[in-house]
Scaffold this active site. Structure first.
Site: not given
Ligand code: GLC
Length: 529
Positions: A206, A268
């Protein structure tokens, strides 16, 4: 390594990943929220669909402010979802069905409830103080920098106990860990090992580009705020995102993952187009699959725009960098909302026939739409700021029983719209359904080496037509997609229809030109040019 075992180790290169949002997939204990036992009970469905790997959202012990993305214990399961023993059972049952399990991993921040943070905030000289990012106010008693968090609020929170601010990239309940501290790096690597030892096949990291911040805490430019499209203003975060040192940090994680055979590190990385390629790693490998957000972020789902982003993305890939295509996620509106219902079938054909891995979001295979959710039942804290994500997170509709088979109790969020026909059971029985198209496409990818390993050759695109070819040795498949409401005649094509979104065309022989129906997606096995 033999070619075959290299392919087994790198299974993820051609995998179909299916994202499960744990709270919304299947409830097993009647509390209206999804859980691990529920997911286990739905594994036969995922196997039937042809999923290679499940990407499981966070099920760690959590304060549940951000649906599990605010972790209070990295090495335990939240009681809402079950237990560690249940998780182990999930791992073994996923494996028994020939699938893989990837878990969300959220190292950028913890919950304010995490014992590390509780210690850290206790006093300025606590041994965990430097595990988070604490700074004194600037002269004039203002925050240490002008950075904003993901909700467009100040990213610094003053903690009266010690008179200093802590930094949070996301919500104020999610303080950022300090990855410049080697103890934090070691602790997080131990967490990776904890789950690898339990048998997970990898992680979806993440906020992978957000792990480090500028050491000087330089202010970010704000003057063009008015012109920014909010939220989130990713491109504004020039000192708090995508910082030097991030790739080295990711390669440390990667070494841990690589010390276990056959595992994968997805990440991500919502950074600018120009910057994504380095996330594969420069001197040392970093992420196996930095997410490709191009199709997800595309505002205009038209043939020229789609083919342009595909080309730009593929030409920027580093050598040996594996492409991947994300169609949906828990953070953005449903695919149907973004591209329109007429494009749903074509989008599936596209994503499943492009080279590399595909990632789909639960329920998109049923064509679910965003749900209308009354303000008072919203659970996502982002709703308060006008961009709540609950509409794309509602319970998976399974059948026409109470609560569409999701739970025996009232679900924590309302049901999906039109769930009496957009549910799994209904669509499974309708051979023309979107669900059965997904399944046929998954099966085709499994059977056709050319779709997994063939070269990608773009074809002429004009008007509403997008075309490309996949080629392996003498085997060649043509993919043709009509993005428009009128038929298109493509001259010169010959061959046999392997798959079409118009079912009656299956097996049709094309001898003199291919007439594509409105919005049709078609795969043609070429017999000659
Ligand atoms: C990422 C996740 C999201 C979350 C954020 C904080 O962007 O995909 O859902 O709120 O991280 O962890």
């Amino acid at each position: 390594m033999s070619e075959r075992s290299a392919m087994e180790q790198e299974w993820w290169r051609t995998a179909l990943f299916y994202q499960v949002f744990p709270l919304s997939f299947q409830d097993s204990n009647g509390d209206g929220r999804g859980d691990i036992r529920g997911i286990i009970s739905r594994l036969p469905y995922l196997e039937w669909l042809g999923v290679d790997a499940i990407w499981l959202g966070p099920v760690y012990r959590s304060s549940m402010v951000d649906s599990g993305y605010d972790i209070s214990d990295f090495c335990d399961i939240d009681p809402v979802f079950g237990t560690l023993a249940g998780f182990d059972d999930l791992v073994s049952q996923v494996h028994a069905r020939g699938m893989k399990l990837i878990i969300d991993f959220v190292p950028n921040h913890t919950s304010v409830e995490h014992p590390w943070f509780k210690e850290s905030r206790a006093s300025r000289d606590n041994s965990k103080r430097d595990w988070y990012i604490w700074r004194s106010p600037r002269p004039g008693n203002t925050a240490p920098s002008n950075w904003i968090d993901n909700t467009w609020q100040p990213a610094w929170e003053l903690d009266p106990r010690t008179g200093q601010y802590y930094y949070h990239r996301f919500l104020r309940q999610q303080p950022d860990l300090n990855f410049r501290n080697p103890d934090v790096r070691r602790a997080i690597q131990d967490v990776l090992r904890f789950w690898l030892d339990r048998g997970v096949d990898g992680f979806r990291l993440d906020a992978a580009a957000d792990l480090l911040e500028d050491e000087l805490l330089r202010d970010e430019p704000r003057e063009d705020d008015a012109a920014q499209q909010k939220p989130p203003a990713w491109k504004d975060h020039i000192f708090s995102t995508d910082r030097p040192g991030t790739i080295e940090l990711l390669s440390e994680f990667r070494s841990v993952v690589d010390s276990y055979p056959g595992r994968v590190l997805l990440g991500e990385v919502n950074v600018t187009k120009a910057n994504f390629a380095k996330y594969y790693g420069l001197e040392r490998p970093a992420l196996n699959l930095p997410f490709n957000f191009e199709l997800l972020n595309l505002k205009n789902w038209s043939a020229p725009h789609v083919s342009a982003v595909i080309d730009q993305y593929l030409t920027q890939l580093p050598p040996d960098g594996c492409p991947n295509w994300l169609l949906g996620s828990h953070d953005v509106p449903r695919l149907r909302q973004r591209i329109g219902s007429e494009h749903l079938q074509g989008a599936a054909v596209l994503a499943f026939t492009l080279p590399g891995a595909v990632l789909i979001y639960y329920g998109d295979e049923l064509g679910l739409d965003n749900a209308e959710i009354p303000q008072e039942v919203m659970v996502d804290p982002y709703a308060e700021f006008g961009f709540g994500r609950d509409p794309q997170r509602v319970p998976m509709p399974w059948d026409n029983s109470a609560n569409f088979g999701f739970s025996t109790a009232t679900p924590y969020l309302p049901c999906a719209p039109e769930a009496s026909s957009r549910n799994m059971d209904y669509q499974k029985r309708d051979h023309r359904s979107l669900l059965n198209l997904y399944r046929r496409l998954a099966e085709l990818r499994g059977n056709q080496n050319v779709l997994r390993h063939g070269t990608y050759i773009p074809g002429p695109c004009y008007g509403h037509l997008l075309q490309f070819r996949r080629e392996l040795g003498s085997h060649s498949l043509n993919v043709a997609l009509n993005f428009g409401p009128d038929p298109i005649l493509i001259e010169g094509h010959q061959g046999k229809v392997v798959l079409s979104t118009s079912l009656e065309r299956q097996g049709e022989t094309i001898t003199d030109g291919l007439l594509l129906q409105p919005y049709e997606g078609l795969i043609l096995e070429q017999t000659s040019n």
